[in-house]
Scaffold this active site. Structure first.
Site: not given
Length: 202
Positions: A78-80
């Site tokens: 996951a990344d933001q």
């Protein structure tokens, strides 16, 4: 009866406390194994500029990296990313950088692009990107300094210098988007994928 039907727990390629809490609250067992990758270097080398594309790439790269060391396991990356107009932001390096980010975001609307990817044996089985729009209220210099005094080093652990699930909520006038997207893990699309793989009882 258990909700999770997989033969092994999910592998979460992240050390994010917020993402771990989201999975735990959803009843998804996991082993947290952070990916040791150069996120900024990968993003710069990719030539990508769209925040959603960068988040998607980094989520996939994190999952693929950990997948290499855990064959057969289902690995979630996951990344933001944060975008203010066309400009992207990184995690602030120190308090001064955090204060600068808050000054730029104050009184304006920015976007959070949250990406997930699920990889097994180096093959991407699922990927998704979701967007939340955040309106930060106008902040005085005294309010910024008071906020940073209270949150301390936590200001440097998240892009934008805030955690909406904590004291960062005091910075906002409006939030438009899925709660899980804001926390950095678009959960509902992920659960849909896991159900499609017969990994959930519900």
């Amino acid at each position: 009866m258990t909700l999770w039907l997989g033969p092994q727990p999910l592998v979460l390629a992240s050390q994010s406390r917020a993402r771990q809490t989201v999975l735990a609250n959803a009843g998804i067992p996991f082993d947290a194994i952070p990916a040791d990758i150069d996120e900024r270097g990968i993003a710069e080398a990719s030539g990508l500029s769209a925040p959603g594309d960068i988040a998607a790439l980094l989520a996939q790269q994190k999952a693929a990296f950990v997948s290499n060391y855990h064959p057969g396991r289902l690995v979630l990356g996951a990344d933001q990313t944060l975008a203010l107009g066309a400009r992207g932001f990184n995690k602030p390096a120190d308090r001064a950088a955090a204060a600068k980010q808050l000054r730029e975001l104050a009184g304006r609307r920015h976007e959070l692009h949250s990406a997930v990817a699920v990889v097994r044996n180096g093959i991407t089985l699922f990927a998704d990107v979701a967007i939340a729009r955040m309106t930060m209220r106008p902040l005085t210099e005294a309010e910024i300094e008071a906020y940073l005094d209270v949150v301390g080093d936590k200001a440097t652990t998240s892009v934008g210098a805030y955690q909406i699930e904590g004291l960062g909520v005091h910075l906002f006038d409006g939030i438009h988007g899925d709660h899980f997207t804001i926390l950095g893990l678009p959960l509902l699309p992920l659960l849909g994928f896991l159900r499609s793989q017969n990994l959930l009882a519900v």
